[in-house]
Design a protein around this motif. Structure first.
Motif, PDB file in Angstrom:
ATOM      1  N   ILE A  76      -9.123  -6.393  -0.187  1.00 24.23           N
ATOM      2  CA  ILE A  76      -9.261  -4.954  -0.987  1.00 24.23           C
ATOM      3  C   ILE A  76      -8.376  -5.286  -2.333  1.00 24.23           C
ATOM      4  O   ILE A  76      -7.181  -5.698  -2.286  1.00 24.23           O
ATOM      5  CB  ILE A  76      -8.194  -4.011  -0.141  1.00 24.23           C
ATOM      6  N   PRO A  77      -9.176  -5.084  -3.569  1.00 26.21           N
ATOM      7  CA  PRO A  77      -8.672  -5.243  -4.604  1.00 26.21           C
ATOM      8  C   PRO A  77      -7.386  -4.290  -5.073  1.00 26.21           C
ATOM      9  O   PRO A  77      -7.532  -3.183  -4.865  1.00 26.21           O
ATOM     10  CB  PRO A  77      -9.697  -5.062  -5.690  1.00 26.21           C
ATOM     11  N   ALA A  78      -6.737  -4.819  -5.789  1.00 24.75           N
ATOM     12  CA  ALA A  78      -5.469  -3.992  -6.490  1.00 24.75           C
ATOM     13  C   ALA A  78      -6.054  -2.657  -7.048  1.00 24.75           C
ATOM     14  O   ALA A  78      -7.026  -2.749  -7.710  1.00 24.75           O
ATOM     15  CB  ALA A  78      -4.550  -4.891  -7.752  1.00 24.75           C
ATOM     16  N   GLY A  79      -5.406  -1.912  -6.882  1.00 24.74           N
ATOM     17  CA  GLY A  79      -5.891  -0.505  -7.666  1.00 24.74           C
ATOM     18  C   GLY A  79      -6.760   0.334  -6.861  1.00 24.74           C
ATOM     19  O   GLY A  79      -6.684   1.504  -7.150  1.00 24.74           O
ATOM     20  N   SER A  80      -7.054  -0.344  -5.657  1.00 28.26           N
ATOM     21  CA  SER A  80      -8.240   0.534  -4.778  1.00 28.26           C
ATOM     22  C   SER A  80      -7.268   1.633  -4.092  1.00 28.26           C
ATOM     23  O   SER A  80      -6.355   1.589  -3.463  1.00 28.26           O
ATOM     24  CB  SER A  80      -8.697  -0.511  -3.861  1.00 28.26           C
ATOM     25  N   VAL A  81      -8.125   2.760  -3.568  1.00 24.35           N
ATOM     26  CA  VAL A  81      -7.633   3.784  -2.816  1.00 24.35           C
ATOM     27  C   VAL A  81      -8.215   3.508  -1.396  1.00 24.35           C
ATOM     28  O   VAL A  81      -9.127   2.967  -1.423  1.00 24.35           O
ATOM     29  CB  VAL A  81      -8.269   5.298  -3.249  1.00 24.35           C
ATOM     30  N   VAL A  82      -7.037   3.576  -0.553  1.00 22.68           N
ATOM     31  CA  VAL A  82      -7.546   3.136   1.006  1.00 22.68           C
ATOM     32  C   VAL A  82      -7.074   4.333   1.738  1.00 22.68           C
ATOM     33  O   VAL A  82      -6.294   5.041   1.586  1.00 22.68           O
ATOM     34  CB  VAL A  82      -6.645   1.876   1.332  1.00 22.68           C
ATOM     35  N   ALA A  83      -8.027   4.552   2.796  1.00 17.14           N
ATOM     36  CA  ALA A  83      -7.650   5.755   3.727  1.00 17.14           C
ATOM     37  C   ALA A  83      -7.679   5.213   4.952  1.00 17.14           C
ATOM     38  O   ALA A  83      -8.476   4.560   5.621  1.00 17.14           O
ATOM     39  CB  ALA A  83      -9.055   6.688   3.528  1.00 17.14           C
ATOM     40  N   ALA A  84      -6.605   5.237   5.885  1.00 18.13           N
ATOM     41  CA  ALA A  84      -6.185   5.118   6.920  1.00 18.13           C
ATOM     42  C   ALA A  84      -6.821   6.084   8.043  1.00 18.13           C
ATOM     43  O   ALA A  84      -6.610   7.434   7.999  1.00 18.13           O
ATOM     44  CB  ALA A  84      -5.071   5.026   7.303  1.00 18.13           C
ATOM     45  N   ASP A  85      -7.889   5.930   8.696  1.00 19.65           N
ATOM     46  CA  ASP A  85      -8.459   6.973   9.489  1.00 19.65           C
ATOM     47  C   ASP A  85      -8.086   6.815  10.802  1.00 19.65           C
ATOM     48  O   ASP A  85      -8.322   6.492  11.608  1.00 19.65           O
ATOM     49  CB  ASP A  85     -10.024   6.417   9.523  1.00 19.65           C
ATOM     50  N   VAL A  86      -6.794   7.867  10.856  1.00 20.57           N
ATOM     51  CA  VAL A  86      -6.144   7.929  12.179  1.00 20.57           C
ATOM     52  C   VAL A  86      -6.972   8.212  13.335  1.00 20.57           C
ATOM     53  O   VAL A  86      -6.686   7.853  14.611  1.00 20.57           O
ATOM     54  CB  VAL A  86      -4.874   8.549  12.003  1.00 20.57           C
ATOM     55  N   LEU A 121       0.979  -1.044   0.133  1.00 18.83           N
ATOM     56  CA  LEU A 121       0.026  -0.006  -0.059  1.00 18.83           C
ATOM     57  C   LEU A 121       0.859   1.220  -0.088  1.00 18.83           C
ATOM     58  O   LEU A 121       1.427   1.536   0.997  1.00 18.83           O
ATOM     59  CB  LEU A 121      -0.784   0.144   1.243  1.00 18.83           C
ATOM     60  N   GLY A 122       0.968   1.963  -1.116  1.00 17.13           N
ATOM     61  CA  GLY A 122       1.875   3.027  -1.268  1.00 17.13           C
ATOM     62  C   GLY A 122       1.246   4.112  -1.419  1.00 17.13           C
ATOM     63  O   GLY A 122       0.257   4.535  -1.721  1.00 17.13           O
ATOM     64  N   ARG A 123       2.254   5.376  -1.475  1.00 14.53           N
ATOM     65  CA  ARG A 123       1.641   6.665  -1.855  1.00 14.53           C
ATOM     66  C   ARG A 123       2.003   6.999  -3.385  1.00 14.53           C
ATOM     67  O   ARG A 123       0.955   7.623  -4.173  1.00 14.53           O
ATOM     68  CB  ARG A 123       2.389   7.650  -1.280  1.00 14.53           C
ATOM     69  N   ALA A 124       3.008   6.474  -4.107  1.00  8.48           N
ATOM     70  CA  ALA A 124       3.252   6.899  -5.233  1.00  8.48           C
ATOM     71  C   ALA A 124       2.282   6.298  -6.428  1.00  8.48           C
ATOM     72  O   ALA A 124       1.925   6.954  -7.566  1.00  8.48           O
ATOM     73  CB  ALA A 124       4.737   5.973  -5.735  1.00  8.48           C
ATOM     74  N   PRO A 125       1.644   5.149  -6.112  1.00  2.00           N
ATOM     75  CA  PRO A 125       0.464   4.659  -6.894  1.00  2.00           C
ATOM     76  C   PRO A 125      -0.671   5.636  -6.915  1.00  2.00           C
ATOM     77  O   PRO A 125      -1.453   5.548  -7.972  1.00  2.00           O
ATOM     78  CB  PRO A 125       0.260   3.441  -6.540  1.00  2.00           C
ATOM     79  N   LEU A 126      -0.700   6.698  -6.046  1.00  4.72           N
ATOM     80  CA  LEU A 126      -1.909   7.363  -5.943  1.00  4.72           C
ATOM     81  C   LEU A 126      -1.800   8.640  -7.215  1.00  4.72           C
ATOM     82  O   LEU A 126      -2.603   9.231  -7.358  1.00  4.72           O
ATOM     83  CB  LEU A 126      -1.974   8.252  -4.593  1.00  4.72           C
ATOM     84  N   ARG A 147      -2.692   3.608  -2.028  1.00  7.78           N
ATOM     85  CA  ARG A 147      -3.258   2.690  -2.971  1.00  7.78           C
ATOM     86  C   ARG A 147      -2.584   1.423  -3.217  1.00  7.78           C
ATOM     87  O   ARG A 147      -1.461   1.255  -3.094  1.00  7.78           O
ATOM     88  CB  ARG A 147      -3.079   3.482  -4.425  1.00  7.78           C
ATOM     89  N   ALA A 148      -3.565   0.291  -3.259  1.00  9.02           N
ATOM     90  CA  ALA A 148      -3.007  -0.979  -3.359  1.00  9.02           C
ATOM     91  C   ALA A 148      -2.518  -1.382  -4.610  1.00  9.02           C
ATOM     92  O   ALA A 148      -2.830  -1.173  -5.728  1.00  9.02           O
ATOM     93  CB  ALA A 148      -4.103  -1.966  -2.979  1.00  9.02           C
ATOM     94  N   ALA A 149      -1.045  -1.727  -4.711  1.00  8.57           N
ATOM     95  CA  ALA A 149      -0.250  -2.161  -5.831  1.00  8.57           C
ATOM     96  C   ALA A 149      -0.733  -3.599  -6.145  1.00  8.57           C
ATOM     97  O   ALA A 149      -0.316  -3.991  -7.232  1.00  8.57           O
ATOM     98  CB  ALA A 149       1.173  -2.299  -5.475  1.00  8.57           C
ATOM     99  N   GLU A 150      -1.597  -4.512  -5.244  1.00  7.17           N
ATOM    100  CA  GLU A 150      -1.812  -5.743  -5.496  1.00  7.17           C
ATOM    101  C   GLU A 150      -3.076  -6.090  -4.473  1.00  7.17           C
ATOM    102  O   GLU A 150      -3.265  -5.233  -3.574  1.00  7.17           O
ATOM    103  CB  GLU A 150      -0.773  -6.622  -5.134  1.00  7.17           C
ATOM    104  N   ASP A 151      -3.618  -7.112  -4.739  1.00 10.24           N
ATOM    105  CA  ASP A 151      -4.756  -7.562  -3.725  1.00 10.24           C
ATOM    106  C   ASP A 151      -4.272  -7.574  -2.368  1.00 10.24           C
ATOM    107  O   ASP A 151      -3.146  -8.190  -2.305  1.00 10.24           O
ATOM    108  CB  ASP A 151      -5.307  -8.714  -4.132  1.00 10.24           C
ATOM    109  N   VAL A 152      -4.983  -7.450  -1.285  1.00  6.51           N
ATOM    110  CA  VAL A 152      -4.537  -7.147  -0.171  1.00  6.51           C
ATOM    111  C   VAL A 152      -5.575  -7.321   1.053  1.00  6.51           C
ATOM    112  O   VAL A 152      -6.403  -6.701   0.702  1.00  6.51           O
ATOM    113  CB  VAL A 152      -3.405  -6.006   0.300  1.00  6.51           C
ATOM    114  N   GLU A 153      -5.275  -8.249   2.069  1.00  2.00           N
ATOM    115  CA  GLU A 153      -6.474  -8.551   3.109  1.00  2.00           C
ATOM    116  C   GLU A 153      -6.074  -7.613   4.020  1.00  2.00           C
ATOM    117  O   GLU A 153      -4.896  -7.538   4.892  1.00  2.00           O
ATOM    118  CB  GLU A 153      -6.381  -9.961   3.322  1.00  2.00           C
TER     119      GLU A 153
END
Length: 413
Positions: free
Chosen positions: A316-326, A68-73, A304-310
């Motif tokens: 969470i499918p690859a390519g999805s945007v994810v928000a970590a609600d701190v 889950l990286g920033r660059a893919p965003l 953003r997920a570079a690959e499928d991740v649980e």
């Protein structure tokens, strides 16, 4: 403060969107946060689908998992994240670079922000705090504590650290507000301000190359010269990012903390004055509980997920945007069982994620902590009778930015 986590020209820097005045805004500590639960689908203001992750352990995974990286965003196929792109959307910024390239660029400045390096600045920062309180008292009661204290303190610190003592604070305010704008300004106004800011950053870099000094920019350039692969564009973006991050979030945190401490938390003011250890504990709890901004503006730290991740049992499918609600993670009742009124001076029950975690953990976390500890302790000690001069409902909030804090805050003593 964070250039890596997770402001002259026209205009006044006042961050309030045009049009009719909005409804009265509550203090951020009064907002009801998302109840932590499994990842769920929602949408960003742009309409882009986003997976909201809110449980403490799940948020840590999002912030530390290399999948889950920033660059893919910010790749060409990435969906829109903001209605009006701002400084955080710059792909050359430290925030938006991952992996080896990120580590290489981060190493050019991280030595300046270690706990040991920051400790050396403590006496000088304390002297700035005392000087600002002197000026506040000399000006008489009532006073606006934003213009007299919460804004000039972090501006003075980051300006000294970066060798920018002659920087016009009004220009900085203008650039910073545009750098973190969401709806406060038009896209064209933001682009113009960011072009001016980048030109300023390039000028500072050129000056330090010609005449190096004992400052952060000179140190950055020395380290970058010994680090293959760091580009000029990355250096300039890093410089202006540090200028914004070095004061914006500290100013926001301090202003919001004072809204709480001079309101519902007023009973804690005497203990805050008693010693710096109490102020240090309170700073951690305030950073944990009082958000920097509204969840409807930015629901969390984006990846953003570079690959499928649980995550938390959800695929969470690859390519999805994810928000970590701190903010939700920082108040997860499965981890943090007390409330701010009862736990203000207690050690944290678990790590809080206000400064992020993992590779993009905020560079300036220790500097921000030190400024907040000293600012709260010395103010409570010098002005034991400090109080809000108007009800919280009358607070004029900065709006239309990624962060929200008082535009003005009238106090009396």
């Amino acid at each position: 403060m964070s250039a890596d986590n997770s402001a002259t020209g026209a205009g006044t820097g006042t961050a309030t969107p045009p049009g009719p005045a909005p409804a009265v805004l509550p203090p951020l500590h009064c907002l009801r946060l998302t109840a932590p639960g499994p990842p769920r689908l929602a949408a960003l203001p742009t309409g882009t689908p986003v997976w909201l992750v809110s449980r403490h352990s799940d948020v840590r995974q999002v912030l530390t998992d290399p999948r889950l990286g920033r660059a893919p965003l910010h790749t060409p196929d990435a969906p829109p994240l903001t209605l009006t792109p701002n400084l955080l959307d710059d792909p050359n910024g430290l925030l938006n670079i991952d992996g080896v390239e990120h580590q290489r660029l981060r190493r050019t400045v991280q030595r300046a922000f270690t706990p040991r390096a920051i400790a050396r600045w403590r006496p000088w920062v304390a002297s700035v705090v005392e000087g600002l309180i002197d000026e506040l008292i000399d000006g008489g009661s009532p006073a606006d504590i934003v213009s007299g204290y919460t804004r000039p303190l972090p501006v003075a610190v980051i300006s000294r650290l970066m060798g920018l003592d002659l920087l016009d604070s009004k220009r900085l305010e203008h650039w910073s507000d545009h750098a973190l704008a969401t709806t406060a300004f038009t896209a064209q106004a933001i682009r113009t301000a960011m072009d001016e800011f980048a030109a300023f950053g390039a000028e500072v870099v050129a000056e330090r190359r010609a005449a190096p000094g004992d400052d952060l920019v000179s140190g950055l350039l020395t380290a970058a010269a010994d680090t293959p692969g760091v580009t000029e564009e990355q250096i300039v973006t890093l410089v202006i990012g540090l200028v914004v991050a070095g004061h914006e979030t500290t100013m926001t945190s301090l202003g919001n903390a004072l809204v709480y401490l001079l309101g519902e938390g007023r009973d804690a003011w005497e203990q805050l004055a008693s010693d710096e250890q109490s102020a240090a504990a309170a700073t951690e709890q305030l950073l944990r509980v009082v958000p920097l901004g509204d969840a409807d503006v930015l629901p969390g730290l984006l990846r953003r997920a570079a690959e499928d991740v649980e995550i938390g049992g959800v695929r969470i499918p690859a390519g999805s945007v994810v928000a970590a609600d701190v903010n939700a993670a920082n108040t997860d009742p499965g981890v943090f069982t007390g409330d701010l009124l009862t736990e203000l001076f207690s050690p944290l029950a678990a790590p809080m994620y206000t400064f992020g975690a993992g590779p993009h953990h905020c560079l300036g976390a220790w500097l921000a902590r030190m400024e907040l500890e000293l600012a709260l302790h010395r103010l409570a000690r010098r002005l034991p009778a400090l109080r809000l001069a108007a009800p919280q409902e009358a607070i004029d909030w900065r709006r239309g930015l990624l962060t929200r804090s008082p535009q003005r805050l009238q106090v009396a003593w």
